[in-house]
Design a protein around this motif. Structure first.
Motif, PDB file in Angstrom:
ATOM      1  N   LEU A 134       0.702  -1.267  -0.134  1.00  0.00           N
ATOM      2  CA  LEU A 134       0.173   0.254   0.109  1.00  0.00           C
ATOM      3  C   LEU A 134       0.872   1.492   0.012  1.00  0.00           C
ATOM      4  O   LEU A 134       0.445   2.316  -0.624  1.00  0.00           O
ATOM      5  CB  LEU A 134      -0.880  -0.350   1.359  1.00  0.00           C
ATOM      6  N   PRO A 135       1.708   1.343   0.742  1.00  0.00           N
ATOM      7  CA  PRO A 135       2.726   2.520   0.645  1.00  0.00           C
ATOM      8  C   PRO A 135       3.267   2.842  -0.658  1.00  0.00           C
ATOM      9  O   PRO A 135       3.221   4.116  -1.259  1.00  0.00           O
ATOM     10  CB  PRO A 135       3.889   2.229   1.617  1.00  0.00           C
ATOM     11  N   HIS A 136       3.148   2.024  -1.497  1.00  0.00           N
ATOM     12  CA  HIS A 136       3.754   2.110  -2.975  1.00  0.00           C
ATOM     13  C   HIS A 136       2.293   2.474  -3.821  1.00  0.00           C
ATOM     14  O   HIS A 136       2.615   3.236  -4.861  1.00  0.00           O
ATOM     15  CB  HIS A 136       4.259   1.147  -3.588  1.00  0.00           C
ATOM     16  N   ILE A 137       1.484   2.052  -3.392  1.00  0.00           N
ATOM     17  CA  ILE A 137       0.067   2.453  -4.451  1.00  0.00           C
ATOM     18  C   ILE A 137      -0.585   3.526  -3.966  1.00  0.00           C
ATOM     19  O   ILE A 137      -1.158   4.098  -4.768  1.00  0.00           O
ATOM     20  CB  ILE A 137      -0.882   0.863  -3.959  1.00  0.00           C
ATOM     21  N   LEU A 138      -0.893   3.758  -2.702  1.00  0.00           N
ATOM     22  CA  LEU A 138      -1.968   4.818  -2.275  1.00  0.00           C
ATOM     23  C   LEU A 138      -1.607   6.047  -2.818  1.00  0.00           C
ATOM     24  O   LEU A 138      -2.581   6.881  -3.164  1.00  0.00           O
ATOM     25  CB  LEU A 138      -1.893   4.831  -0.814  1.00  0.00           C
ATOM     26  N   PRO A 139      -0.423   6.672  -2.828  1.00  0.00           N
ATOM     27  CA  PRO A 139       0.092   7.935  -3.322  1.00  0.00           C
ATOM     28  C   PRO A 139      -0.298   8.140  -4.753  1.00  0.00           C
ATOM     29  O   PRO A 139      -1.073   9.018  -5.114  1.00  0.00           O
ATOM     30  CB  PRO A 139       1.460   8.061  -3.242  1.00  0.00           C
ATOM     31  N   LEU A 140      -0.199   6.918  -5.563  1.00  0.00           N
ATOM     32  CA  LEU A 140      -0.626   6.908  -7.018  1.00  0.00           C
ATOM     33  C   LEU A 140      -2.196   7.011  -6.963  1.00  0.00           C
ATOM     34  O   LEU A 140      -2.600   7.663  -7.981  1.00  0.00           O
ATOM     35  CB  LEU A 140      -0.082   5.516  -7.687  1.00  0.00           C
ATOM     36  N   LEU A 141      -2.780   6.084  -6.215  1.00  0.00           N
ATOM     37  CA  LEU A 141      -4.247   6.119  -6.477  1.00  0.00           C
ATOM     38  C   LEU A 141      -4.887   7.520  -5.934  1.00  0.00           C
ATOM     39  O   LEU A 141      -5.723   7.925  -6.761  1.00  0.00           O
ATOM     40  CB  LEU A 141      -4.730   5.110  -5.250  1.00  0.00           C
ATOM     41  N   LYS A 142      -4.536   8.245  -5.048  1.00  0.00           N
ATOM     42  CA  LYS A 142      -4.948   9.588  -4.755  1.00  0.00           C
ATOM     43  C   LYS A 142      -5.037  10.356  -5.987  1.00  0.00           C
ATOM     44  O   LYS A 142      -5.847  10.848  -6.310  1.00  0.00           O
ATOM     45  CB  LYS A 142      -4.193  10.114  -3.524  1.00  0.00           C
ATOM     46  N   GLU A 143      -3.744  10.216  -7.071  1.00  0.00           N
ATOM     47  CA  GLU A 143      -3.630  11.192  -7.788  1.00  0.00           C
ATOM     48  C   GLU A 143      -4.950  10.412  -9.031  1.00  0.00           C
ATOM     49  O   GLU A 143      -5.374  11.380  -9.632  1.00  0.00           O
ATOM     50  CB  GLU A 143      -2.381  11.237  -8.371  1.00  0.00           C
ATOM     51  N   LEU A 144      -4.742   9.212  -9.070  1.00  0.00           N
ATOM     52  CA  LEU A 144      -5.511   8.885 -10.334  1.00  0.00           C
ATOM     53  C   LEU A 144      -7.006   8.777 -10.359  1.00  0.00           C
ATOM     54  O   LEU A 144      -7.820   9.304 -11.086  1.00  0.00           O
ATOM     55  CB  LEU A 144      -5.160   7.003 -10.679  1.00  0.00           C
ATOM     56  N   LEU A 145      -7.319   8.401  -8.829  1.00  0.00           N
ATOM     57  CA  LEU A 145      -9.060   8.212  -8.678  1.00  0.00           C
ATOM     58  C   LEU A 145      -9.552   9.409  -8.988  1.00  0.00           C
ATOM     59  O   LEU A 145     -10.933   9.266  -9.049  1.00  0.00           O
ATOM     60  CB  LEU A 145      -9.264   7.540  -7.430  1.00  0.00           C
ATOM     61  N   PHE A 146      -9.117  10.693  -8.657  1.00  0.00           N
ATOM     62  CA  PHE A 146      -9.738  12.011  -8.736  1.00  0.00           C
ATOM     63  C   PHE A 146      -9.176  12.771 -10.287  1.00  0.00           C
ATOM     64  O   PHE A 146      -9.442  14.044 -10.030  1.00  0.00           O
ATOM     65  CB  PHE A 146      -9.880  12.797  -7.697  1.00  0.00           C
ATOM     66  N   HIS A 147      -8.450  11.983 -10.956  1.00  0.00           N
ATOM     67  CA  HIS A 147      -7.879  12.554 -12.204  1.00  0.00           C
ATOM     68  C   HIS A 147      -9.126  12.973 -13.134  1.00  0.00           C
ATOM     69  O   HIS A 147     -10.281  12.601 -13.380  1.00  0.00           O
ATOM     70  CB  HIS A 147      -7.126  11.964 -12.962  1.00  0.00           C
ATOM     71  N   HIS A 148      -8.863  14.439 -13.958  1.00  0.00           N
ATOM     72  CA  HIS A 148      -9.806  15.093 -14.745  1.00  0.00           C
ATOM     73  C   HIS A 148      -9.821  14.134 -16.178  1.00  0.00           C
ATOM     74  O   HIS A 148     -10.985  14.282 -16.659  1.00  0.00           O
ATOM     75  CB  HIS A 148      -9.500  16.482 -14.967  1.00  0.00           C
ATOM     76  N   GLU A 149      -8.725  13.420 -16.418  1.00  0.00           N
ATOM     77  CA  GLU A 149      -8.859  12.762 -17.771  1.00  0.00           C
ATOM     78  C   GLU A 149      -9.599  11.665 -17.500  1.00  0.00           C
ATOM     79  O   GLU A 149      -9.252  10.716 -16.502  1.00  0.00           O
ATOM     80  CB  GLU A 149      -7.421  12.665 -18.328  1.00  0.00           C
ATOM     81  N   TRP A 150     -10.553  11.023 -18.275  1.00  0.00           N
ATOM     82  CA  TRP A 150     -11.208   9.678 -17.954  1.00  0.00           C
ATOM     83  C   TRP A 150     -10.291   8.702 -17.792  1.00  0.00           C
ATOM     84  O   TRP A 150     -10.401   7.478 -17.170  1.00  0.00           O
ATOM     85  CB  TRP A 150     -12.287   9.755 -18.903  1.00  0.00           C
ATOM     86  N   VAL A 151      -9.484   8.864 -18.902  1.00  0.00           N
ATOM     87  CA  VAL A 151      -8.639   7.374 -19.295  1.00  0.00           C
ATOM     88  C   VAL A 151      -7.671   7.072 -17.934  1.00  0.00           C
ATOM     89  O   VAL A 151      -7.587   5.869 -17.544  1.00  0.00           O
ATOM     90  CB  VAL A 151      -7.657   7.574 -20.601  1.00  0.00           C
ATOM     91  N   VAL A 152      -7.141   8.201 -17.163  1.00  0.00           N
ATOM     92  CA  VAL A 152      -6.653   7.973 -16.108  1.00  0.00           C
ATOM     93  C   VAL A 152      -7.157   7.518 -14.981  1.00  0.00           C
ATOM     94  O   VAL A 152      -6.814   6.701 -14.384  1.00  0.00           O
ATOM     95  CB  VAL A 152      -5.560   9.382 -15.921  1.00  0.00           C
ATOM     96  N   LYS A 153      -8.356   8.165 -14.743  1.00  0.00           N
ATOM     97  CA  LYS A 153      -9.319   7.905 -13.606  1.00  0.00           C
ATOM     98  C   LYS A 153      -9.842   6.490 -13.850  1.00  0.00           C
ATOM     99  O   LYS A 153      -9.871   5.710 -12.773  1.00  0.00           O
ATOM    100  CB  LYS A 153     -10.302   8.694 -13.845  1.00  0.00           C
ATOM    101  N   GLU A 154     -10.189   6.031 -15.074  1.00  0.00           N
ATOM    102  CA  GLU A 154     -10.595   4.582 -15.400  1.00  0.00           C
ATOM    103  C   GLU A 154      -9.433   3.377 -14.836  1.00  0.00           C
ATOM    104  O   GLU A 154      -9.725   2.587 -14.224  1.00  0.00           O
ATOM    105  CB  GLU A 154     -10.819   4.467 -16.784  1.00  0.00           C
ATOM    106  N   SER A 155      -8.220   4.149 -15.201  1.00  0.00           N
ATOM    107  CA  SER A 155      -6.996   2.800 -14.707  1.00  0.00           C
ATOM    108  C   SER A 155      -7.024   3.053 -13.216  1.00  0.00           C
ATOM    109  O   SER A 155      -6.528   1.967 -12.822  1.00  0.00           O
ATOM    110  CB  SER A 155      -5.787   3.340 -15.617  1.00  0.00           C
ATOM    111  N   GLY A 156      -7.281   4.313 -12.664  1.00  0.00           N
ATOM    112  CA  GLY A 156      -6.941   4.256 -11.048  1.00  0.00           C
ATOM    113  C   GLY A 156      -8.157   3.096 -10.255  1.00  0.00           C
ATOM    114  O   GLY A 156      -7.933   2.673  -9.696  1.00  0.00           O
ATOM    115  N   ILE A 157      -9.422   3.021 -11.169  1.00  0.00           N
ATOM    116  CA  ILE A 157     -10.370   2.167 -10.661  1.00  0.00           C
ATOM    117  C   ILE A 157     -10.068   0.816 -10.815  1.00  0.00           C
ATOM    118  O   ILE A 157     -10.211  -0.141 -10.091  1.00  0.00           O
ATOM    119  CB  ILE A 157     -11.628   2.706 -11.360  1.00  0.00           C
TER     120      ILE A 157
END
Length: 898
Positions: A403-426
């Motif tokens: 999780l320490p390696h994933i969570l910082p990335l997830l924060k960025e991805l899940l709320f991203h304005h580009e749908w492709v990036v947000k989709e990959s976070g989900i």
């Protein structure tokens, strides 16, 4: 050389000009798009096969007729290849020799297409067992590798690569005097060749021999690995791909040799996973999947995680090409019919009878439904799926340490304005769900509402992946108060089931089925609302999603059981199901999912299904009868009649089981008026294990529902059941065992003559190491039931099975089957008390596993426990019971006063 003269004679074969023109005409016509013309050509080609030198013409066009265009020449070679496949043993010797020499003389043709065609022809001849009869083939090809002429070298290598792919086993056997001892060192020399195509062939050839741990390669393993490292930075993608593939296979086969270099290999694979060429990146990404399955993974990768995790996460984004292929910009397509090739074949899982357990209802074996299956229409396996699968496996290796390696990335991805990036976070969030669940729990109260919001995102691909990810957290959602997450999730998912995009409908239906399995009766308050949606979807769905809808309805019935049996629910659900049932023909494979669905519905509705049962029952019996008749015709005259698809029969037997289980005694009239028992007698002897498995399940269910019709057949059935107690076929054995137990309860003392047919096998199975839990439990119950009805016959063997018997039944819930089995064991102990003495502690433990036994069973337990205590005396009993774990001691004291 003796064969010189013969070759000269063959070369004197000259085509007849008129014959040649006729064949060229056919070759031209066969390239026509018109199917009628193609069919005529096929027939003419078949007729020409009557002429012995027809194949001479074909090879002549391929190798000698340079005036013709290449596609026509290549086609001539491919038709010849098909003839070799079909009729090679009938070729006259002269023709065979002419073809072989022409192939070898033209392997270096200037055209890559012709070279490849000749290569295919050579390997087809070789794989017809001709490697033995063509002794100069391999030496000749190997010597051609040294040719100065690039075309010759490349052609020979292309042919060798195909031979290595098709005939790897025979190349490594004594039959040919082990040519690999010469070939492999030879191939290794070409790793450094100046031509990228040749280097690629060389690696591909050697790669064929890694997984089988071929001796000739193992001798040169260090030089092979060294040569691979030298190619690490090759500018040719095909070479890099083959290098990656080799390293992935070596990981499974020769980890010992890679370990000293592991740090560099991991660094290299990190680069390759980001290769510009997606095929290379995909091969490299397989490395992480394979490594994760090795015990050393955790130590080897731990220091690379900060680099690796972002690379995998980055690979989980849809590429531009994916989005085009997935029609990612088409938001509404619900009215467009499916094309038939979109619909994947479904496989029916035959019925297996299992016990219910005291655990919290999570079955560990059945997790094959939630693999990452979000975009099955693009080329089935791609970088996105492979990256997600690798992350999933790594999450299971490292658990919350990831999780320490994933969570910082997830924060960025899940709320991203580009749908492709947000989709990959989900997708990332879903991929880690299984491995990192514990560590994710603190974040879920914030994440789940965010995901539920994403279900109404304007991009269909975001909505569909969100369905999947939410289903991966369904277990947690259901563990919280229903109003907090379950109710809003269910409301939104039901809207998505009616989405205007087919991919979203599909994802929502699958996710809802997972939610049903987790929530079970929690769904009862919302049943009207759920059924409303599912029934509306019937009128809305295209072909492919209908099949998934059946599954969601069947799972709902399994999950809420008899709560579905209310007139208003039946009124909603049954008419559309029966309408589909009437529309489908007997040979339509869509019957499979519909029959499975009806089987669950019939079991849940019980008497509520009565108005619908007769036509359903009749049709199932007809399906079984039709399939058996077709199988008999096929056995008698295989060339006249094709083999039936036995899945029709298996699914029909399983639905009959569902009817018998749901309707109970009400099925008696239907059985009386049909020949189902005769048909079952045939099914029980079918060669196909799944047919036997389903027929034994049905036998058990009919035994419970209407034994009066089964009883006259018992003398015929029992020997068949006895021969199927073979644990090599786990599920067949399991269902046969269960059926024997059900029969014994009905037969009572009349079971006596049949005990010798089955008892020894059952005792052997219960003592076998590594027997699956379900089979052990059913075996124990059946032994107990046989002992209950025929204690004198079974009790003498008590000592041989009492210990495994007790350990396998301590974990199953109190129920009728457990009750009859324990009555049997108590009766046998009273007949043969000495059989239990050595293992008495196991018996005490098994007795303590009962939550509330019926009064008379409790008295039986009491009698045995006190009898044992009185016999050994207080002092010995105290010493004996001091070995008990405290909970066991307390339970026995509280319940039985010992």
């Amino acid at each position: 050389m003796v064969w010189d003269r013969q070759t000269k004679m063959e070369y004197e074969w000259k085509p007849d000009e008129q014959g040649l023109q006729q064949i060229l005409q056919l070759l031209k016509e066969s390239q026509s798009p018109d199917t009628t013309i193609q069919r005529t050509v096929q027939q003419k080609l078949e007729q020409l096969n009557q002429y012995p030198d027809f194949n001479n013409y074909l090879i002549f066009v391929l190798t000698k007729l340079k005036s013709e265009d290449e596609p026509t020449r290549s086609l001539s070679g491919l038709i010849l290849k098909n003839n070799v496949k079909a009729h090679f043993q009938n070729f006259p010797n002269g023709v065979t020799d002419f073809i072989k020499s022409e192939c070898l003389n033209n392997i270096g043709d200037a055209s890559p297409l012709i070279r490849a065609t000749v290569g295919i022809l050579i390997t087809t001849i070789a794989s017809k067992g001709e490697l033995q009869n063509w002794p100069d083939l391999l030496p000749k090809l190997c010597s051609l590798l040294d040719s100065e002429d690039y075309n010759t070298c490349e052609g020979a290598f292309g042919a060798l690569q195909k031979i290595c792919e098709d005939s790897a086993e025979i190349l490594d056997s004594d039959v040919l005097d082990r040519p690999l001892n010469i070939m492999i060192p030879k191939f290794l020399q070409f790793f450094k060749h100046s031509s990228p195509k040749i280097r690629s062939h060389a690696v591909a050839c050697v790669n064929q021999f890694i997984i089988s741990r071929t001796q000739a390669l193992m001798l040169h393993i260090d030089s092979f690995i060294e040569n691979l490292f030298a190619l690490a930075g090759d500018e040719e993608p095909e070479v890099r791909k083959n290098v990656c593939r080799a390293l992935v296979m070596l990981l499974e086969v020769r980890m010992d040799r890679l370990l000293p270099h592991m740090h560099n290999i991991v660094e290299y694979m990190l680069q390759r996973t980001q290769d510009q060429d997606e095929n290379v990146a995909l091969e490299a990404c397989e490395f992480w999947l394979t490594l994760a399955e090795q015990p050393i993974c955790k130590d080897v990768l731990v220091r690379h995680l900060p680099k690796l995790i972002p690379v995998l996460v980055n690979g989980m984004k849809y590429s531009d090409i994916d989005i085009i292929l997935l029609k990612g910009d088409v938001e509404e397509d619900e009215t467009i019919p499916d094309s038939e090739q979109d619909i994947r074949p479904r496989f029916h899982r035959s019925r297996t009878v299992a016990q219910q357990h005291d655990e919290d209802g999570i079955e560990e074996e059945d997790d094959d439904d939630d693999e990452i299956d979000d975009d099955d229409t693009i080329s089935d396996w791609n970088l996105r799926k492979c990256s997600a699968a690798a992350l999933d496996v790594l999450a299971n290796v490292y658990r919350d340490e990831l999780l320490p390696h994933i969570l910082p990335l997830l924060k960025e991805l899940l709320f991203h304005h580009e749908w492709v990036v947000k989709e990959s976070g989900i997708l990332v969030l879903g991929a880690i769900a299984e491995g990192c669940m514990q560590g994710m729990i603190p974040y879920l109260p914030e994440l789940i509402p965010h995901l539920i919001q994403c279900l109404s995102d304007k991009k269909a691909l975001v909505r569909s992946i969100t369905c999947w990810t939410l289903s991966r957290y369904a277990h947690w959602v259901v563990s919280q108060p229903p109003d907090t997450y379950l109710k809003p999730l269910m409301t939104e998912l039901l809207k998505r089931i009616l989405d205007s995009n087919k991919r979203v409908q599909e994802a929502a239906c699958s996710a809802f089925a997972t939610l049903e399995e987790e929530a079970c009766t929690e769904l009862v308050p919302y049943l009207a609302y759920i059924l409303d949606t599912l029934v509306f979807a019937f009128s809305k769905y295209q072909h492919k999603n209908l099949l998934i809808l059946y599954d969601a309805i069947g799972t709902l019935a399994d999950s809420v059981g008899h709560h579905l049996n209310k007139p208003e629910y039946i009124q909603m659900l049954m008419p559309p199901l029966i309408q589909k049932w009437n529309m489908l023909k007997d040979e339509d494979k869509d019957l499979f999912p519909l029959l499975e669905c009806l089987s669950s519905v019939a079991t849940a509705l019980q008497s509520g299904f009565l108005p619908y049962c007769e036509p359903v029952y009749q049709r199932c019996v007809n399906l079984v009868q039709k399939t058996l008749a077709q199988a008999m015709l096929n056995n008698a005259q295989p060339d006249q009649y094709e083999a039936p698809d036995k899945d029709f029969m298996i699914v029909a037997l399983d639905l009959l089981s569902g009817l018998a289980e749901g309707l109970g005694g009400n099925i008696e009239q239907l059985v009386a008026r049909s020949n189902i028992l005769t048909l079952m007698y045939q099914c029980m002897q079918d060669k196909m294990p799944e047919v036997r498995q389903s027929s034994f399940a049905l036998l058990g269910d009919l035994t419970k529902a209407c034994f009066q019709h089964v009883k006259p057949c018992i003398a015929d059935f029992m020997p068949i059941l006895g021969t199927n107690l073979n644990p090599e076929f786990i599920s067949v054995c399991n269902n046969a065992t269960w059926a024997i137990g059900e029969i014994s309860i009905q037969m009572g003392i009349e079971m006596q003559p049949y005990i010798p047919m089955v008892l020894h096998q059952l005792v052997e199975i219960i003592n076998r190491p590594n027997t699956p839990k379900t089979l052990l439990e059913n075996t124990a119950i059946t032994i107990g039931r046989l002992g209950y009805v025929c204690p004198q016959e079974v009790a003498p063997m008590l000592q041989q099975f009492i210990r495994p018997w007790c350990t396998s039944l301590r974990n199953i819930r109190d129920n009728e089957e457990k009750d009859s089995a324990f009555r049997g064991i108590c009766t046998m102990i009273s007949v043969n008390p000495s059989g239990v003495i050595q293992d008495f502690i196991f018996f005490c433990d098994a007795v303590a596993s009962w939550i509330n036994p019926k009064d008379d069973l409790r008295d039986m337990f009491c009698k045995i426990l006190h009898g044992f205590k009185n016999q050994v005396g207080d002092e010995n009993w105290r010493r004996f019971s001091d070995q008990f774990p405290p909970p066991l001691k307390e339970r026995l004291a509280a319940f039985y006063g010992v």
